[in-house]
Design a protein around this motif. Structure first.
Motif, PDB file in Angstrom:
ATOM      1  N   UNK A 113       0.836  -1.206   0.000  1.00  0.00           N
ATOM      2  CA  UNK A 113       0.000   0.000   0.000  1.00  0.00           C
ATOM      3  C   UNK A 113       0.868   1.252   0.000  1.00  0.00           C
ATOM      4  N   UNK A 114       1.932   1.225   0.793  1.00  0.00           N
ATOM      5  CA  UNK A 114       2.844   2.379   0.830  1.00  0.00           C
ATOM      6  C   UNK A 114       3.506   2.589  -0.528  1.00  0.00           C
ATOM      7  N   UNK A 115       3.896   1.504  -1.188  1.00  0.00           N
ATOM      8  CA  UNK A 115       4.477   1.619  -2.530  1.00  0.00           C
ATOM      9  C   UNK A 115       3.494   2.283  -3.490  1.00  0.00           C
ATOM     10  N   UNK A 116       2.221   1.911  -3.367  1.00  0.00           N
ATOM     11  CA  UNK A 116       1.188   2.495  -4.222  1.00  0.00           C
ATOM     12  C   UNK A 116       1.073   3.992  -3.978  1.00  0.00           C
ATOM     13  N   UNK A 121       2.072   9.716  -5.660  1.00  0.00           N
ATOM     14  CA  UNK A 121       2.528  11.080  -5.413  1.00  0.00           C
ATOM     15  C   UNK A 121       3.873  11.364  -6.070  1.00  0.00           C
ATOM     16  N   UNK A 122       4.630  10.319  -6.360  1.00  0.00           N
ATOM     17  CA  UNK A 122       5.863  10.515  -7.112  1.00  0.00           C
ATOM     18  C   UNK A 122       5.593  11.080  -8.490  1.00  0.00           C
ATOM     19  N   UNK A 181       5.838  18.736  -1.056  1.00  0.00           N
ATOM     20  CA  UNK A 181       6.493  19.046  -2.334  1.00  0.00           C
ATOM     21  C   UNK A 181       8.012  19.080  -2.212  1.00  0.00           C
ATOM     22  N   UNK A 182       8.517  18.964  -0.984  1.00  0.00           N
ATOM     23  CA  UNK A 182       9.950  18.994  -0.746  1.00  0.00           C
ATOM     24  C   UNK A 182      10.388  17.698  -0.058  1.00  0.00           C
TER      25      UNK A 182
END
Length: 211
Positions: A113-116, A121-122, A181-182
């Motif tokens: 789930x974290x990878x998703x 967001x990447x 964003x950072x």
């Protein structure tokens, strides 16, 4: 999702270093059973930090610099809980192994789930912290209901909480991941952030739970 469990991790959850063929066989049976039994499901939503009733300095430091938060809810499903109860009546060793396999399984589900979330967001050029769950540091577990409600988890993935804020099914996780964003680091998971570290059975054995 196809679950691929790690026997070394399952043995570690059992408190066993390996090297015993009989114990390793028990662990492998539990892994095979868990892979066929678990029904991994998760859901995540995004909100502003101010939308959450956050208390405690640890979570605020974890989300420092983040303008959004991903709220994650994940579970292995009710069948795992039922099988754990049944197995405990037959064999405590088998129950220990199955519980350990479930522990590794829910971590694998949360990692997926974290990878998703990171991939999503990447694509926007954003950065994501690690997971931070109720009970880590000074983030109280009574926030569980708010996280479940935001994800509509009872209806969407069959995950709810008891009046004492314990998740049901038991092999489930809620977590917060900051989005910025950072580049951000957040606060790492581990013994230093855990409220149970003083009495943790894993630490007494010289290991850790993987949190």
């Amino acid at each position: 999702m196809t679950l691929t469990l790690d026997r070394a991790e399952v043995l570690r959850y059992m408190g066993h270093a390996g090297g015993d063929a009989a114990i390793e066989a028990v662990a492998q049976r539990a892994m095979d059973r868990m892979a066929s039994l678990a029904q991994p499901r998760w859901r995540w939503v995004v909100c502003a930090p101010r939308a959450l009733p956050l208390s405690g300095g640890d979570i605020r430091r974890h989300l420092d610099g983040c303008d959004r938060v991903a709220v994650l809810c994940a579970t292995l499903g009710a069948a795992v809980d039922r099988e754990l109860r049944r197995t405990a009546y037959r064999s405590m060793l088998d129950a220990l192994a199955l519980d350990a396999a479930a522990g590794d399984a829910i971590e694998k589900v949360c990692d997926a789930a974290e990878d998703e979330i990171r991939l999503h967001f990447g694509r926007e050029g954003c950065f994501v912290t690690g997971r931070f769950s109720p009970g880590y540091g000074d983030l109280p577990i009574d926030i569980q209901r708010d996280l479940l409600a935001l994800c509509d988890a009872p209806r969407r993935i069959g995950l709810s909480a008891t009046p004492s804020h314990l998740l049901t099914p038991g092999k489930s996780v809620t977590a917060l991941l900051g989005i910025s964003p950072h580049p951000v680091a957040g606060r790492g998971r581990g013994c230093g952030t855990c409220r149970l570290s003083a009495d943790c059975p894993y630490r007494k054995r010289g290991t850790h739970c993987g949190a």
